[in-house]
Design an enzyme around this catalytic site. Structure first.
Site, short mmCIF file in Angstrom:
data_model
loop_
_atom_site.label_atom_id
_atom_site.label_comp_id
_atom_site.label_asym_id
_atom_site.label_seq_id
_atom_site.Cartn_x
_atom_site.Cartn_y
_atom_site.Cartn_z
N ASP A 201 8.77 33.06 48.73
CA ASP A 201 9.30 33.17 50.10
C ASP A 201 8.53 34.28 50.80
O ASP A 201 7.58 34.83 50.25
CB ASP A 201 10.80 33.46 50.08
CG ASP A 201 11.53 32.82 51.26
OD1 ASP A 201 11.19 33.15 52.41
OD2 ASP A 201 12.42 31.98 51.03
N HIS A 272 7.84 30.36 55.63
CA HIS A 272 8.30 31.26 54.55
C HIS A 272 7.13 31.64 53.66
O HIS A 272 7.25 31.65 52.43
CB HIS A 272 9.41 30.60 53.74
CG HIS A 272 10.74 30.58 54.42
ND1 HIS A 272 11.49 31.72 54.62
CD2 HIS A 272 11.45 29.56 54.96
CE1 HIS A 272 12.62 31.40 55.24
NE2 HIS A 272 12.61 30.09 55.48
N GLU A 339 12.46 26.01 58.32
CA GLU A 339 12.31 27.18 59.20
C GLU A 339 10.86 27.58 59.44
O GLU A 339 10.51 28.76 59.42
CB GLU A 339 13.11 28.36 58.64
CG GLU A 339 14.61 28.09 58.58
CD GLU A 339 15.42 29.25 58.07
OE1 GLU A 339 16.54 29.46 58.56
OE2 GLU A 339 14.93 29.97 57.16
#
Length: 540
Positions: A201, A272, A339
């Protein structure tokens, strides 16, 4: 008549005493069928009781699991043998029935407890292992009673869903191999069969990749973390990091396999990716600007750059995934997809030119192109991708499995397109949220009580029976922004993990929250014995 009343009273007292000494089993997740026998048929485990696994070495892991559990928590030594003896007393028999016999569910098992023997049988080694987990819950939840009395029962059991998962984020905070193994034991105890290992991440890269060593020498470490709940009260300035060597990954995979748990690795893309870009900034949309491993939580378009969809990036990812897929026997690889700050592609001349060249509609189309490219490569290696529900944006890759976290909408859309779905909506399945309204412990700023987890059903009623078949199962997620140590993991996980296990295993028709809470009391005593630091305020 004068003598009858005292005799009746004595008999009643004996019955109540017997009920108190040998209560009905409190099993979580609740079995499909269970018949409780007479107290006189209870089984007793003593030192040198024998455990037999008959004619099949695949049952040895289950046998050794039970023997080690008894030794660790009850201080008794059991004998292990492969030789059956009809005259032997105090024997636990493990049978693998004819594997050629067709079964509607290979995880199905039968458990019979009688005074002289216990038998666990299934047509698979997996089913026998689940029978062992149920047998453990028939043991007294305390090490004090010796010999151990096990209540006479007949159980027929199998799961409702084929996918029963739990996730652990080791990027925000790193957890060592010994704790990851303990976490896997938690899942095994609750008959879960998939461990989603969130290895990468923005905040740290946690797996050794031999061809790209800077992923761990640089990407595995951040210079600090925000203090308190976002936006925080400054930065602690403490270096945090760590990673798993490939040898350690193999060790964990073997450990999980012995507990019939498949590990699904997650390698995040195209967003990410700040840990990647800190190590290899040339893969970003702004290659000349230096990057850092993220020190604050959340996604912020201004800071969270993304992978450039260039041939160099795809070559890099293919090299990374080749090493990952060689390590993990799982047929599934999670590629994230959530995202992604598409503002970076909007500002990137290369990305905009690629959109025109490929005839894509917009940046959502570019993400779909990105995921399709990765899926084609993963499929060529005989594996299937799983992605968060954003992989639906711009068009779903042909063979992808969707993990629906932004509510159920993405999962419903995927099921209607005949794709497998794993339901993990944040408002029911994110265990990093507080279990009660006023929590002195720092948690993500939402509220997810035990009852909400227990009452969740992964199959949305809007789906037709044919569409509902694509709901593969569900998964609980544990994100670790505010979870810095193993004791806090336990505190956030339990007893919500018990609720999750019953949602995924037991028949929907049997779910009853008041009854579950009654059965949970025995389980909490077992956690005390095992020194699991569960939340004791879960019911408030």
């Amino acid at each position: 008549m004068k003598f009858f009343i005292p005799i009746l009273a004595v008999l009643l007292c004996l019955q109540l005493s017997s009920s108190a000494q040998y209560p009905n089993p409190s099993i979580i997740p609740q079995p499909q069928e269970m018949k409780v026998g007479k107290v006189t048929d209870n089984f007793t485990i003593v030192n040198n009781s024998t455990l037999v696994f008959i004619s099949d070495s695949s049952l040895r892991p289950s046998a050794e699991f039970f023997i080690n559990f008894i030794k660790k928590y009850y201080y008794l030594d059991l004998k292990l043998t492969t030789i059956a003896d009809a005259n032997r007393r105090n024997v636990i028999n493990l049978f693998r029935e004819n594997a050629a016999i067709e079964s509607t569910n290979p995880e199905k098992y039968h458990l019979d407890v009688l005074s002289k023997s216990i038998s666990i049988r299934s047509n698979s080694a997996t089913g026998v292992f689940y029978g062992i987990q149920t047998l453990i819950q028939l043991l007294p939840p305390s090490a004090k009673p010796v010999p151990l009395q096990i209540r006479a029962v007949n159980i027929i059991d199998y799961p409702r869903f084929a996918y029963r998962g739990m996730h652990l984020d080791v990027s925000r905070h790193f957890f060592d191999v010994s704790f990851v193994k303990k976490y896997i034991d938690y899942l095994a105890m609750h008959k879960l069969n998939y461990f989603h290992w969130h290895l990468t991440d923005d905040h740290g890269w946690r797996i050794e990749i031999k061809k790209h060593p800077r992923l761990t020498t640089v990407g595995a470490w951040r210079d600090g973390s925000i203090i308190g709940l976002y936006p925080g009260k400054g930065n602690d300035g403490i270096s945090h990091g760590g990673y798993y060597t490939q040898a350690e990954v193999k060790e964990v995979i073997k450990y999980a396999a012995e507990r019939y748990i498949t590990i699904i690795p997650e390698i995040e893309m195209p967003g990410h990716s700040m840990a990647v870009l800190a190590a290899y900034p040339e893969l970003s949309t702004t290659p000349k600007l230096p990057k850092k491993v993220a020190e604050t939580w959340g996604i912020f378009n201004k800071f969270n750059n993304v992978l450039l969809p260039s041939e160099q990036t795809f070559s890099f990812l293919e090299e990374v995934l080749t090493e990952v897929m060689a390590l993990f026997p799982s047929p599934y690889v999670h590629i994230g997809g959530d995202e992604c700050s598409k503002i970076w592609w909007k500002q990137s001349a290369f990305s905009q030119q690629l959109i025109k060249e490929k005839g894509l509609k917009d940046e959502n189309g570019l993400q779909s192109y990105f995921i399709h490219r990765i899926e084609k490569f993963v499929n060529s290696k005989g594996k299937t991708i799983i992605g968060w529900d954003e992989i639906l944006d711009g068009g779903l890759a042909p063979n992808a499995i969707v993990m629906s976290w932004r509510g159920e909408k993405g999962g419903i859309a995927a099921a209607k397109q005949k794709h497998k779905v794993i339901m993990t909506p944040e408002n029911f399945m994110y265990f990093n949220h507080s279990q009660f309204l006023k929590d002195d412990s720092l948690t993500a700023a939402r509220y997810l009580p035990l009852a909400d987890v227990y009452n969740y059903d992964p199959v949305p009623p809007i789906l037709t029976p044919a569409e509902a078949k694509y709901i593969w199962g569900a998964q609980g997620n544990l994100w670790t922004e505010y979870i810095t140590n193993p004791a806090k993991v336990d505190y956030m996980l339990f007893p919500r993990l018990d609720a999750l296990s019953e949602v995924l295993w037991s028949p929907k028709s049997k779910r009853n929250f008041p009854n579950f809470k009654e059965r949970l009391q025995q389980q909490l005593k077992r956690y005390d014995m095992m020194q699991i630091k569960y939340s004791k305020r879960y019911s408030l």
